[in-house]
Structure formats: structure tokens, C-alpha cells
Design a protein around this motif. Structure first.
Motif, mmCIF file in Angstrom:
data_model
loop_
_atom_site.group_PDB
_atom_site.id
_atom_site.type_symbol
_atom_site.label_atom_id
_atom_site.label_comp_id
_atom_site.label_asym_id
_atom_site.label_seq_id
_atom_site.Cartn_x
_atom_site.Cartn_y
_atom_site.Cartn_z
ATOM 1 N N GLN A 212 -31.732 36.979 123.225
ATOM 2 C CA GLN A 212 -32.928 37.303 123.734
ATOM 3 C C GLN A 212 -34.067 36.567 123.377
ATOM 4 O OE1 GLN A 212 -34.442 41.197 123.886
ATOM 5 N NE2 GLN A 212 -32.281 42.145 123.925
ATOM 6 N N GLN A 213 -35.298 36.620 123.859
ATOM 7 C CA GLN A 213 -36.604 36.071 123.483
ATOM 8 C C GLN A 213 -36.561 36.161 122.181
ATOM 9 O OE1 GLN A 213 -39.657 37.249 126.377
ATOM 10 N NE2 GLN A 213 -41.183 36.458 124.845
ATOM 11 N N ARG A 214 -37.256 35.034 121.434
ATOM 12 C CA ARG A 214 -37.532 34.972 120.042
ATOM 13 C C ARG A 214 -36.196 35.021 119.389
ATOM 14 N NH1 ARG A 214 -43.135 37.298 119.092
ATOM 15 N NH2 ARG A 214 -44.506 36.602 120.929
ATOM 16 N N GLU A 215 -35.108 34.639 119.924
ATOM 17 C CA GLU A 215 -33.865 34.763 119.093
ATOM 18 C C GLU A 215 -33.274 33.464 119.022
ATOM 19 O OE1 GLU A 215 -32.443 39.361 119.300
ATOM 20 O OE2 GLU A 215 -31.235 37.923 120.535
ATOM 21 N N PHE A 216 -32.507 33.160 118.184
ATOM 22 C CA PHE A 216 -31.292 31.939 118.458
ATOM 23 C C PHE A 216 -30.268 32.093 117.761
ATOM 24 C CE2 PHE A 216 -33.312 31.039 114.279
ATOM 25 C CZ PHE A 216 -32.189 30.144 113.612
ATOM 26 N N ALA A 217 -29.196 31.391 118.040
ATOM 27 C CA ALA A 217 -27.672 31.418 117.610
ATOM 28 C C ALA A 217 -27.124 30.010 117.656
ATOM 29 C CB ALA A 217 -26.890 32.396 118.502
ATOM 30 N N VAL A 218 -26.478 29.655 116.342
ATOM 31 C CA VAL A 218 -25.836 28.554 116.474
ATOM 32 C C VAL A 218 -24.537 28.605 116.188
ATOM 33 C CG1 VAL A 218 -25.827 26.328 115.176
ATOM 34 C CG2 VAL A 218 -27.740 27.573 115.217
ATOM 35 N N THR A 219 -23.434 27.952 116.709
ATOM 36 C CA THR A 219 -21.990 28.027 116.495
ATOM 37 C C THR A 219 -21.363 26.649 116.872
ATOM 38 O OG1 THR A 219 -19.974 29.120 116.568
ATOM 39 C CG2 THR A 219 -21.155 28.798 118.805
ATOM 40 N N THR A 220 -20.241 26.422 116.468
ATOM 41 C CA THR A 220 -19.185 25.275 116.733
ATOM 42 C C THR A 220 -18.210 25.517 117.490
ATOM 43 O OG1 THR A 220 -17.816 25.550 115.013
ATOM 44 C CG2 THR A 220 -19.846 24.680 114.458
ATOM 45 N N PRO A 221 -17.533 24.439 118.058
ATOM 46 C CA PRO A 221 -16.325 24.771 119.068
ATOM 47 C C PRO A 221 -15.152 25.427 118.122
ATOM 48 C CG PRO A 221 -17.107 22.351 119.210
ATOM 49 C CD PRO A 221 -17.845 23.155 118.097
ATOM 50 N N LYS A 222 -15.292 25.122 116.859
ATOM 51 C CA LYS A 222 -14.188 25.843 116.130
ATOM 52 C C LYS A 222 -14.196 27.489 116.246
ATOM 53 C CE LYS A 222 -13.931 21.906 112.687
ATOM 54 N NZ LYS A 222 -14.461 21.875 111.486
ATOM 55 N N ASP A 223 -15.287 28.025 116.776
ATOM 56 C CA ASP A 223 -15.731 29.642 116.710
ATOM 57 C C ASP A 223 -14.477 30.354 117.487
ATOM 58 O OD1 ASP A 223 -16.640 32.277 117.397
ATOM 59 O OD2 ASP A 223 -18.589 31.323 116.801
#
Length: 310
Positions: free
Chosen positions: A50-61
Motif C-alpha cells: 500500500q501507499q507509504r509501505e515497502f517490501a524487499v525480497t530476493t529470487p530465493k523467496d
């Protein structure tokens, strides 16, 4: 170290229009992206931001393969990716504190990329349009400047913002792309819509409406979505806002009333109702001061897990 296009430092003293002329491949890439119909992304394997959110991940997820966000009018959706590690971040920026927010997502992506011997940081900017108040252009400029201030080289690869994401209909301007998704495994970025925006859509929207700062919602190492704990004071005049007609809500609670998607007002009403029902989230939602934690189940859908099982 600066923001780069084709290995050259971007001259931010020039107007954006001149920058686009100097790098016609950016305009071509934006045109290609705009020409794609929006794909409907189902919940399986999706992490919606959503707005004012972020998420980080990698191809291993093993749980999340798609990061996505939509409903951006004057907002911009940003994908930052390290080509060596494949670490990918998606953020929905609204201009609230752009410089600090860019630094935050940069450090988050770099934390997954420290061991990558090669590769570079690439950024993709999508969203906004030629709005009357020029909020989109202001945010575009803020983002370019914020990435240019970073200590690392950042390569601008996609630039489909503001005038490059604008369409006009009967003298009214609209964005062409309202939402995008990125496939974490393949790095493909495409226009997208999302039937499911959960979990906890109203709770997360309430957090934004009460003045949230940019929040990381995902623990990629544990493959868990963390929501909260969030705290706010009773929303001022909530009963007054709930009594207003659709036009008043659009005029007063939107940055671009004429360009909002059709569900904007119902979404705001739902969020206001949630705020009315939970004036003190420390009592009703987070009495133990712990986040709501979700993991993907075997069907690829979010399922809440008890914190004592973690």
C-alpha cells in the motif's frame, strides 16, 4: 555517486522534458510499458504494497514471487533492484518525506546485496500524470534528486512518470498506468491490477490516513508479512466525514479528485469506518504491542500465525 542514465550522470538542472529528449530510449521504454494492458494479479504468491509501505525480497523467496501496488494517481511506484543479488524492493511513494524514504529503501536493498560480487542498482519509476496542482511533477523531481544524492551509483532504467504517463480526455488529465507489479524471479515489470489488497487492508489504510511514515512490511528471511503494531489518536471529525457525500470526500480527501479510480470513495469510507470502530488501536487491535504476522500457506495465500509459534 550519482543517478545515471546509460552510464552518464543525469543533469538535474535541466527540466525533465529536456532530459527525456536527451535519452529517447527512456521515452520508447515508457511507450512500450504504457501499451501493455494491465494484468490482473491474483493473490497466490503476491505481496501487495500500500501507499507509504515497502517490501524487499530476493529470487530465493519461496513464498512471494510478485510485489505489486496500484491506485497511484499523483503517487509514484518505485522498483529498486540489485542485478547481482536479485534483491528487489517495491515502494509506493506519495511525497511525504522522499529523501529519507529513498535512503531507507536503498539500505534495505543493499542489505541483501552485500555478498553479491557483481551487479548494479537499477531503479524504475512509474506513476503520476499532468495534474492541475503539479504534485506529480514535484514528486518526480524529488525522486530524481533523492536518488542522485545517494552514495551509490543508481541506474535509471524505466521512467514512465508524469507527462510520460498522461492521457487527456475531454480536457481532463488521467494517469495511463495506475499500478504495476514486478516478478521477483524474472525482474519483469508490468502494468497490473489487484482484486485482493490484503491482508488487513483497512488497518493498513488507517495507518496511512493517520499520518504513517514509510513502513517495511516484510521479513524476507522469515518469509513473513508483519502488520503493526500501529497506534493513532481518534481521527478528528470522523462522523462528519462519514456523513459527507461522495463529491465532498473526493474533493477533500484526494490529491486528484477527477482522476481517482472508481473505488476510491468506497475505500475511504471503509477506512474511516474502521477508524471510527478503533479510535484507540492500543486497546482494540494491538493490546500486546505485537505485530500481526502472516505467512503464505500451501495455496500461496496469506494466513495469520500466532506469535508464540514463531
Amino acid at each position: 555517486m550519482p543517478l545515471l542514465i546509460n552510464g552518464q550522470r543525469v543533469d538535474l538542472a535541466r527540466p525533465t522534458r529536456e532530459m527525456i529528449r536527451a535519452y529517447p530510449h527512456l521515452e520508447e521504454k515508457a511507450k512500450l510499458l504504457r501499451s501493455q494492458p494491465a494484468q490482473i494479479v491474483e493473490p497466490k504468491g503476491l505481496l501487495y504494497v500500500q501507499q507509504r509501505e515497502f517490501a524487499v525480497t530476493t529470487p530465493k523467496d519461496g513464498s512471494v514471487s510478485i510485489l505489486g501496488s496500484d491506485d497511484a494517481t499523483t503517487c509514484h511506484i518505485v522498483v529498486l533492484r540489485h542485478t547481482g543479488s536479485g534483491a528487489t524492493c517495491l515502494t509506493h511513494f506519495d511525497g511525504s518525506d522522499t529523501e529519507a524514504e529513498v535512503s531507507l529503501i536503498m539500505s534495505s536493498v543493499k542489505s541483501f546485496s552485500d555478498t553479491a560480487g557483481c551487479g548494479r542498482l537499477e531503479v524504475h519509476l512509474v506513476g503520476g500524470f499532468n495534474d492541475d496542482r503539479q504534485l506529480s511533477q514535484k514528486l518526480t523531481n524529488q525522486l530524481l534528486r533523492a536518488f542522485d544524492l545517494q552514495p551509490d551509483d543508481v541506474h535509471l532504467v524505466t521512467f514512465c512518470v508524469t507527462e510520460l504517463n498522461d492521457r487527456e480526455e475531454e480536457d481532463i488529465h488521467f494517469p495511463i498506468i495506475y499500478g504495476i507489479a514486478v516478478n521477483v524471479k524474472t525482474a519483469e515489470i508490468f502494468p497490473a491490477t489487484f482484486p485482493e489488497k490484503g491482508p488487513d487492508e483497512d488497518l493498513r489504510s488507517a495507518h496511512i490516513l493517520t499520518g504513517a511514515t514509510l513502513t517495511n512490511i516484510y521479513d524476507a528471511k522469515m518469509e513473513q508479512l508483519h502488520i503493526g503494531p500501529y497506534f493513532w489518536r481518534p481521527f478528528p471529525h470522523v462522523d462528519f466525514w462519514l456523513q459527507q457525500d461522495d463529491k465532498q470526500i473526493l474533493q477533500n480527501l484526494s490529491t486528484s479528485p477527477l482522476a481517482e479510480p472508481p473505488h476510491f470513495v468506497s475505500h475511504i469510507r471503509s477506512t474511516l469506518t474502521f477508524l471510527k470502530e478503533h479510535p484507540f488501536p492500543s486497546r482494540s487491535l494491538f493490546p500486546d504491542r505485537k505485530p500481526r504476522i502472516y505467512k503464505k500457506n500451501q495455496e500461496g495465500l496469506w494466513e495469520q500465525v500466532c506469535s508464540d509459534k514463531i
